[in-house]
Structure formats: C-alpha cells, structure tokens
Design a protein around this motif. Structure first.
Motif, PDB file in Angstrom:
ATOM      1  N   ILE A  64      -3.754   3.780  -0.730  1.00 60.99           N
ATOM      2  CA  ILE A  64      -4.106   3.186  -2.003  1.00 60.99           C
ATOM      3  C   ILE A  64      -3.345   1.881  -2.135  1.00 60.99           C
ATOM      4  N   PHE A  65      -3.955   0.923  -2.838  1.00 64.55           N
ATOM      5  CA  PHE A  65      -3.435  -0.428  -2.890  1.00 64.55           C
ATOM      6  C   PHE A  65      -3.090  -0.800  -4.326  1.00 64.55           C
ATOM      7  N   PRO A  66      -1.815  -0.776  -4.698  1.00 67.39           N
ATOM      8  CA  PRO A  66      -1.437  -1.046  -6.088  1.00 67.39           C
ATOM      9  C   PRO A  66      -1.909  -2.387  -6.620  1.00 67.39           C
ATOM     10  N   GLY A  67      -2.050  -3.374  -5.753  1.00 66.22           N
ATOM     11  CA  GLY A  67      -2.467  -4.688  -6.205  1.00 66.22           C
ATOM     12  C   GLY A  67      -3.950  -4.831  -6.422  1.00 66.22           C
ATOM     13  N   GLY A  68      -4.705  -3.803  -6.066  1.00 64.49           N
ATOM     14  CA  GLY A  68      -6.155  -3.874  -6.248  1.00 64.49           C
ATOM     15  C   GLY A  68      -6.880  -3.493  -4.981  1.00 64.49           C
ATOM     16  N   GLY A  69      -8.153  -3.184  -5.109  1.00 58.42           N
ATOM     17  CA  GLY A  69      -8.945  -2.758  -3.977  1.00 58.42           C
ATOM     18  C   GLY A  69      -9.171  -1.260  -3.994  1.00 58.42           C
ATOM     19  N   SER A  70     -10.217  -0.845  -3.335  1.00 56.59           N
ATOM     20  CA  SER A  70     -10.567   0.575  -3.310  1.00 56.59           C
ATOM     21  C   SER A  70      -9.685   1.338  -2.345  1.00 56.59           C
ATOM     22  N   PRO A  71      -9.414   2.593  -2.633  1.00 56.77           N
ATOM     23  CA  PRO A  71      -8.651   3.415  -1.684  1.00 56.77           C
ATOM     24  C   PRO A  71      -9.416   3.570  -0.377  1.00 56.77           C
ATOM     25  N   ASP A  72      -8.683   3.862   0.654  1.00 60.91           N
ATOM     26  CA  ASP A  72      -9.224   4.050   2.001  1.00 60.91           C
ATOM     27  C   ASP A  72      -8.988   5.507   2.383  1.00 60.91           C
ATOM     28  N   TYR A  73     -10.028   6.203   2.832  1.00 59.31           N
ATOM     29  CA  TYR A  73      -9.919   7.633   3.125  1.00 59.31           C
ATOM     30  C   TYR A  73     -10.269   7.946   4.571  1.00 59.31           C
ATOM     31  N   ALA A  74      -9.579   8.936   5.116  1.00 60.86           N
ATOM     32  CA  ALA A  74      -9.938   9.448   6.429  1.00 60.86           C
ATOM     33  C   ALA A  74     -11.238  10.237   6.334  1.00 60.86           C
ATOM     34  N   ASP A  75     -12.006  10.237   7.395  1.00 63.14           N
ATOM     35  CA  ASP A  75     -13.323  10.879   7.381  1.00 63.14           C
ATOM     36  C   ASP A  75     -13.290  12.348   6.954  1.00 63.14           C
ATOM     37  N   PRO A  76     -12.320  13.156   7.399  1.00 65.08           N
ATOM     38  CA  PRO A  76     -12.355  14.583   7.038  1.00 65.08           C
ATOM     39  C   PRO A  76     -12.240  14.851   5.534  1.00 65.08           C
TER      40      PRO A  76
ATOM     41  N   CYS B  61       0.831  -1.198   0.000  1.00 66.06           N
ATOM     42  CA  CYS B  61       0.000   0.000   0.000  1.00 66.06           C
ATOM     43  C   CYS B  61       0.869   1.253   0.000  1.00 66.06           C
ATOM     44  N   MET B  62       0.300   2.286  -0.528  1.00 59.07           N
ATOM     45  CA  MET B  62       0.913   3.614  -0.487  1.00 59.07           C
ATOM     46  C   MET B  62       0.060   4.488   0.409  1.00 59.07           C
ATOM     47  N   GLY B  63       0.690   5.253   1.223  1.00 57.60           N
ATOM     48  CA  GLY B  63      -0.039   6.127   2.136  1.00 57.60           C
ATOM     49  C   GLY B  63       0.077   7.574   1.733  1.00 57.60           C
ATOM     50  N   TRP B  64      -0.847   8.332   2.192  1.00 63.12           N
ATOM     51  CA  TRP B  64      -0.946   9.760   1.913  1.00 63.12           C
ATOM     52  C   TRP B  64      -1.193  10.427   3.261  1.00 63.12           C
ATOM     53  N   PHE B  65      -0.298  11.326   3.620  1.00 62.58           N
ATOM     54  CA  PHE B  65      -0.368  11.982   4.920  1.00 62.58           C
ATOM     55  C   PHE B  65      -0.254  13.493   4.734  1.00 62.58           C
ATOM     56  N   ARG B  66      -0.602  14.224   5.765  1.00 58.42           N
ATOM     57  CA  ARG B  66      -0.413  15.662   5.755  1.00 58.42           C
ATOM     58  C   ARG B  66      -0.075  16.125   7.159  1.00 58.42           C
ATOM     59  N   GLN B  67       0.581  17.281   7.208  1.00 58.97           N
ATOM     60  CA  GLN B  67       0.942  17.854   8.500  1.00 58.97           C
ATOM     61  C   GLN B  67       0.859  19.365   8.417  1.00 58.97           C
ATOM     62  N   ALA B  68       0.055  19.928   9.296  1.00 58.05           N
ATOM     63  CA  ALA B  68      -0.068  21.377   9.395  1.00 58.05           C
ATOM     64  C   ALA B  68       0.858  21.873  10.504  1.00 58.05           C
ATOM     65  N   PRO B  69       1.286  23.114  10.451  1.00 54.61           N
ATOM     66  CA  PRO B  69       2.168  23.658  11.497  1.00 54.61           C
ATOM     67  C   PRO B  69       1.562  23.484  12.883  1.00 54.61           C
ATOM     68  N   GLY B  70       2.356  22.948  13.810  1.00 56.94           N
ATOM     69  CA  GLY B  70       1.891  22.777  15.179  1.00 56.94           C
ATOM     70  C   GLY B  70       1.001  21.572  15.396  1.00 56.94           C
ATOM     71  N   ARG B  71       0.795  20.783  14.361  1.00 56.38           N
ATOM     72  CA  ARG B  71      -0.067  19.614  14.474  1.00 56.38           C
ATOM     73  C   ARG B  71       0.684  18.350  14.113  1.00 56.38           C
ATOM     74  N   GLU B  72       0.196  17.216  14.590  1.00 56.39           N
ATOM     75  CA  GLU B  72       0.826  15.944  14.282  1.00 56.39           C
ATOM     76  C   GLU B  72       0.539  15.540  12.843  1.00 56.39           C
ATOM     77  N   ARG B  73       1.413  14.687  12.309  1.00 61.63           N
ATOM     78  CA  ARG B  73       1.181  14.162  10.973  1.00 61.63           C
ATOM     79  C   ARG B  73      -0.107  13.342  10.980  1.00 61.63           C
ATOM     80  N   GLU B  74      -0.912  13.547   9.973  1.00 67.20           N
ATOM     81  CA  GLU B  74      -2.250  12.990   9.923  1.00 67.20           C
ATOM     82  C   GLU B  74      -2.394  12.100   8.692  1.00 67.20           C
ATOM     83  N   TRP B  75      -2.912  10.913   8.880  1.00 71.76           N
ATOM     84  CA  TRP B  75      -3.198  10.021   7.762  1.00 71.76           C
ATOM     85  C   TRP B  75      -4.389  10.580   6.988  1.00 71.76           C
ATOM     86  N   VAL B  76      -4.250  10.555   5.652  1.00 70.78           N
ATOM     87  CA  VAL B  76      -5.313  11.070   4.794  1.00 70.78           C
ATOM     88  C   VAL B  76      -5.970   9.950   4.001  1.00 70.78           C
ATOM     89  N   ALA B  77      -5.136   9.094   3.396  1.00 74.15           N
ATOM     90  CA  ALA B  77      -5.689   8.028   2.554  1.00 74.15           C
ATOM     91  C   ALA B  77      -4.623   6.977   2.300  1.00 74.15           C
TER      92      ALA B  77
END
Length: 125
Positions: free
Chosen positions: A51-63, A33-49
């Motif tokens: 994706i699975f190269p071998g197949g399957g639907s992407p997984d997304y964070a609620d926001p 899987c490949m992950g997608w993260f983001r980090q805003a100043p003063g905040r912890e790194r946050e998982w966003v989504a």
C-alpha cells in the motif's frame, strides 16, 4: 526509525473474515510503501500486498486478489488488512513492513527494513 505494532488476527473458520491492523510510530507519509507479508510453517515468507501512503492503488499478489484488501488511516498512522473468504492455505503469521528509503520496488522482502512483530492467523476447515 519507525516502529510497527500489529494487532488483530486469531482463529476463524474457512470462508470467514479477519481484520489486521498495523500502527506506525511515525507518519505513514514518510514511507513510500508499506508491505504486507505472510509466512506459513515450513514455507518462505510470501509477499501479499503493498500500500502506498502517498497515493495510488494497493498492489496485491495473485493468490489474494479479490479476497484481501489493504487500507490506511493516515491520521492514525495505521494500515489495515482485510482478509475475506479465507482458505486453509491462508493460515500463517502475517506481518506488516516498511520499505527502506533507498530500495526500489515494493514486493521483495529484502526491500523492507522495519517489520511488525507479526500476528497469527489460524483457519479451521
């Protein structure tokens, strides 16, 4: 070891869209899987989504569900991140990451051993 290079990002008004790219030096198929993260100043790194190269639907964070989309081009070893309906809270540094082979799960940052250099997303209201 795979290397990840990011591109895209920039400044956009609230409600706008951006596309971020992440290019792997090797085949995406080698990565569970490949992950997608983001980090805003003063905040912890946050998982966003994930994706699975071998197949399957992407997984997304609620926001970001319904606004962001992840896709991939296996032939180009690229992952794309489509950011739509952007809000001021979406601003920050965005990262792509590859999960280490021995980890389980595709959401915790600790499971990802290779990271892109990050790309900045700035949103003006």
């Amino acid at each position: 070891q795979v290397q990840l290079v990011e591109s895209g990002g920039g400044s956009v008004q609230a409600g706008g869209s951006l596309r971020l790219s992440c290019t792997a030096s090797g085949s995406l198929y080698a990565l569970f899987c490949m992950g997608w993260f983001r980090q805003a100043p003063g905040r912890e790194r946050e998982w966003v989504a994930s994706i699975f190269p071998g197949g399957g639907s992407p997984d997304y964070a609620d926001p970001v569900k319904g606004r962001f989309a992840a896709s991939q081009d296996i032939a180009k070893n690229q992952m794309y991140r489509h950011l739509n309906a952007l809000k001021p809270d979406d601003a920050g540094m965005y990262y792509c990451a590859a999960r280490v082979p021995w980890a389980t799960g595709c959401r915790a940052a600790a499971n990802f051993g290779v990271w892109g250099q990050g790309t900045q997303v700035t949103i003006s209201s």
